[in-house]
Scaffold this active site. Sequence first.
Site, mmCIF file in Angstrom:
data_model
loop_
_atom_site.group_PDB
_atom_site.id
_atom_site.type_symbol
_atom_site.label_atom_id
_atom_site.label_comp_id
_atom_site.label_asym_id
_atom_site.label_seq_id
_atom_site.Cartn_x
_atom_site.Cartn_y
_atom_site.Cartn_z
ATOM 1 N N LYS A 192 0.848 -1.212 0.000
ATOM 2 C CA LYS A 192 0.000 0.000 0.000
ATOM 3 C C LYS A 192 0.875 1.250 0.000
ATOM 4 C CE LYS A 192 -3.221 -2.434 3.004
ATOM 5 N NZ LYS A 192 -3.576 -2.530 4.435
ATOM 6 N N ARG A 241 16.511 -8.366 4.626
ATOM 7 C CA ARG A 241 16.866 -8.545 3.210
ATOM 8 C C ARG A 241 16.074 -7.503 2.432
ATOM 9 N NH1 ARG A 241 17.396 -13.770 -0.548
ATOM 10 N NH2 ARG A 241 19.304 -13.831 0.675
HETATM 11 N N1 CP Z 1 21.815 -18.067 -0.816
HETATM 12 C C1 CP Z 1 20.719 -17.351 -0.611
HETATM 13 O O1 CP Z 1 20.765 -16.185 -0.190
HETATM 14 O O2 CP Z 1 19.548 -18.024 -0.893
HETATM 15 P P1 CP Z 1 18.094 -17.457 -0.681
HETATM 16 O O3 CP Z 1 17.885 -16.334 -1.670
HETATM 17 O O4 CP Z 1 17.159 -18.610 -0.917
HETATM 18 O O5 CP Z 1 17.999 -16.925 0.728
#
Ligand code: CP
Length: 319
Positions: free
Chosen positions: A82, A104
């Site tokens: 959103k 991440r």
């Molecule tokens: N190696 C690694 O970072 O795999 P993923 O993207 O599945 O986390």
Amino acid sequence: MRHLLSAKDLSRDDAILILDTAAQMAATQEREVRKLPTLRGKTVVNLFFEDSTRTRISFEAAAKRLSADVINFSAKGSSVSKGESLKDTALTLQAMGADAVVVRHWASGAASRLATSGWMHGSVLNAGDGTHQHPTQALLDAFTMRKHLVTDPLGNDLAGLTVAIVGDVLHSRVARSNVQLLHTLGATVVLVAPPTLVPIGIDPWPCDVVHTLDQALDAYDIDALMMLRVQRERMTGGGAAFFPSPEEYSRIYGLDGARMRRLPDHAIIMHPGPMNRGLEISAEAADSPRSVIVEQVANGVAVRMAALYLLLAGEEGAA
Ligand code: CP
């Protein structure tokens, strides 16, 4: 150390402490009861703005095996769709009381931004930011190499080893983190990539660069051969701008059975995953007895347990 953002931040002693701690963690995982009480009462937030299988699941397993409470956040299906910003997402998760955030993100620098912004108070662990860094991947790779290739009982580091990293270096945070950490640990690193997939400004990197896999197999005694995923999602035109065709890429950079048999007998085959079978690596190589690709995933849990433990248990934990 309060955060784990980049392999470049790790001194040789830091890296060896994490690897030694990971070895102890791995030993605890052989026991009947694998759970340790160490992080009881701590909360770890997994904040994933980009897809992941291995890293997300292994950070979750690592935190749970140390008895931390775990909150999993995935941008897909959240208020990010959103338009909610990284800052507001971080403030919301901080309100729930995070002692550590594992992040991440598709943007290079996102983990560092979280660590320095003051939006969150806990430790930040970079689980991969754009094409920049993936320090726990480099640590689990070093852990795997040490286990298989360092026979000297006094050998702490990777001095004397030669590691070839092959493929899409341009888009690879795994390659960047590995070059830095392997250099810190004393290994020789050779990057193998077409000129189009070598980053601009590579000259100061502490590694050699060659442009065909056969050239690397001829010129170096390779102890570990790390194949990289061709990251088609980061390439405009599905890769066509970087190499003429998948067939040609495989022909020059792919690891097949014939090339695998040119490696020294003790050499190991690595891949961070996910693999493009048939493009950068054949099924014969990926599934061969010298492949440690599945073991890398298992080692990731021990390494991430070590990182969480050392960052969250503080001086008492490090001791
Ligand atoms: N190696 C690694 O970072 O795999 P993923 O993207 O599945 O986390």
